[in-house]
Design an enzyme around this catalytic site. Structure first.
Site, PDB file in Angstrom:
ATOM      1  CG  ASP A 130      24.724   7.809  28.308  1.00  0.00           C
ATOM      2  OD1 ASP A 130      24.282   8.347  29.330  1.00  0.00           O
ATOM      3  OD2 ASP A 130      25.195   6.661  28.293  1.00  0.00           O
TER       4      ASP A 130
ATOM      5  CG  ASP B  56      28.074  11.027  23.698  1.00  0.00           C
ATOM      6  OD1 ASP B  56      27.847  11.363  24.871  1.00  0.00           O
ATOM      7  OD2 ASP B  56      28.436   9.876  23.382  1.00  0.00           O
TER       8      ASP B  56
ATOM      9  CG  ASP C 241      33.730   2.888  17.624  1.00  0.00           C
ATOM     10  OD1 ASP C 241      32.797   3.479  17.032  1.00  0.00           O
ATOM     11  OD2 ASP C 241      33.655   2.546  18.822  1.00  0.00           O
TER      12      ASP C 241
END
Length: 451
Positions: free
Chosen positions: A70, A72, A153
């Site tokens: 993926d 982003d 995070d």
């Protein structure tokens, strides 16, 4: 310049040096490793005058020698501006607004730089909301790339690739932690976990997926705070469970969850069974199922959440089933009641969509029918749409020692035989007293007419 901060076990956070910009000739990331769809979004934003960065896991995977799945994108454009710029895009999310831009089958997730939490800035507070526990309910405050990096995070997910000059922007020591294979939480661990308890699951998942170790300041608070997972919506935890167990590293994920005291808050009744008399058998079955799932994914074979959930809840089914049978309920009714109770309890922790729970019920039911093979029953069972899953399930039960071996081998041979061989196997069952073979009832004879 904003300073970089990692998690710390003390009240004072460790302060790190400021932004480090790594030029193109000092890092291995190439545009050839980035999907065409992601490049289209990056260049589209850049040409429109916005900042555009590839961010997060895709960079981490490339740098650690893995193929990214993926891509982003982070930008200073607002969701509305991104939505206007790309035709096939839509704004999603309420808690965190992002934009999905579609190119064929691929979807690129575009997020706007988010601001740090501030109590003294009313302009930023109007789109930011917390519960009293610290859980973030809404977070749509836009900020700078420096703030955005500190809001992420883990340091390994806070690296940015600038499409303008192909440099890497490192705000949190990301490159060093990726090289050292260590997972660091950004900021105070207690605060960050209370903001979003799912970060504890993400720490476990990244450690399992990447084979990284979790820094003590990041790991130590987790067992004490694991109960915070009870605040997370069950539907979101279902998605997280799929990422943990259906991404090719199920066994390692399970071991991390147990080590960090997280598994019991995802599957509380299963954990109780694991701590019971048959706990060793149940854990052997779970691990065998996870190994099987990992092998199938590695071989590009399909997997379904229904199978892993059926295995995870099987110990619960068996414990409840014994009680219902001893109370005098017929087997079919007892199984239905045990399954309903187990599912109703589980969906309070992780939601299970009906399309999966229906399949789970069928797999469980077939476990009690696979030994009924006389006549044409074996052929009828093989035509059942869940036969293959139920057969694999049966092999796991035998492998773990829950039931005696033999039935699984019989079904393996039956599937390999031709029609004649199958009829011989059924005949042999009859000669052996054939399990499941019905006896014909004798009709009472009519009395002969007198005279």
């Amino acid at each position: 310049m904003t300073q970089r901060r990692r998690g710390s076990s003390s009240a004072q956070e460790e302060t790190l040096p400021s932004l480090e910009i790594i030029p193109r000739d000092h890092h291995p990331i190439s545009r050839q490793q980035v999907s065409r769809a992601a490049l289209n979004v990056l260049y589209g934003l850049h040409k429109a005058g916005f900042e555009a960065f590839l961010v997060g896991g895709c960079l981490r995977d490339i740098l650690s020698g893995r193929e990214p799945k993926d891509f982003d994108v982070a930008t200073n454009a607002t969701p509305e501006q991104v939505n206007r710029l790309f035709k096939r895009s839509r704004i999603i999310g309420r808690r965190f607004q992002i934009v999905h831009v579609r190119f064929g089958r691929e979807v690129i997730e575009v997020s706007t730089f988010r601001a740090m939490n501030t109590d003294d800035n009313p302009d930023k507070q109007q789109h930011h909301a917390h519960e009293e526990t610290g859980l973030v309910l809404r977070d749509n405050t836009w900020g700078s790339i420096e703030e955005d990096a500190l809001r992420r995070d883990f340091t390994i997910n806070a690296l940015y690739y600038n499409i303008a000059d192909f440099s890497l922007h490192d705000f949190t020591g990301s490159m060093q932690d990726i090289n050292d294979q260590v997972i660091h939480l950004i900021g105070d661990a207690q605060t960050r976990y209370r903001e979003d308890p799912v970060r504890m699951l993400r720490a476990a998942r990244f450690a399992a997926k990447l084979d990284f170790h979790i820094d003590p300041a990041t790991a130590d608070p987790i067992p004490e705070l694991a109960e915070l997972l009870l605040q997370v919506p069950a539907a979101r935890l279902f998605d997280e469970v799929l990422k943990l167990f259906l991404s090719g590293h199920a066994r390692a994920s399970y071991e991390q969850l147990q080590q960090l005291n997280l598994f019991r808050f995802l599957f509380p009744e299963t954990q109780q069974a694991l701590e019971g008399e048959q706990g060793q058998i149940w854990e052997a079955m779970l691990l065998a199922a996870m190994d099987n799932t990992d092998r199938r994914l590695e071989a590009d074979k399909p997997v379904t959440p229904a199978f892993i959930y059926a295995v995870l809840l099987w110990p619960v089914i068996q414990q409840r089933l014994g009680g219902y049978l001893s109370s005098g309920l017929p087997p079919a009714q007892a199984l239905h009641k045990a399954a309903t109770r187990a599912l109703n309890q589980q969906i309070q922790h992780t939601a299970i969509p009906r399309r999966f729970s229906t399949v789970m019920r069928e797999m469980w039911e077939l476990q009690f029918r696979l030994d009924k093979r006389a006549g044409r029953r074996a052929d009828a069972l093989m035509e059942h749409p869940r036969f293959r899953a139920a057969y694999d399930f049966l092999l796991l039960r035998e492998q773990a020692g829950e039931i005696n071996p033999g039935l699984g081998d019989w079904w393996t041979r039956y599937q390999e035989e031709d029609e004649t061989g199958r009829r011989d196997m059924i005949t042999q069952l009859g000669n052996q007293g054939g399990t499941g073979k019905r006896r014909r009832r004798r009709r009472p004879r009519k009395p002969k007419a007198e005279g």
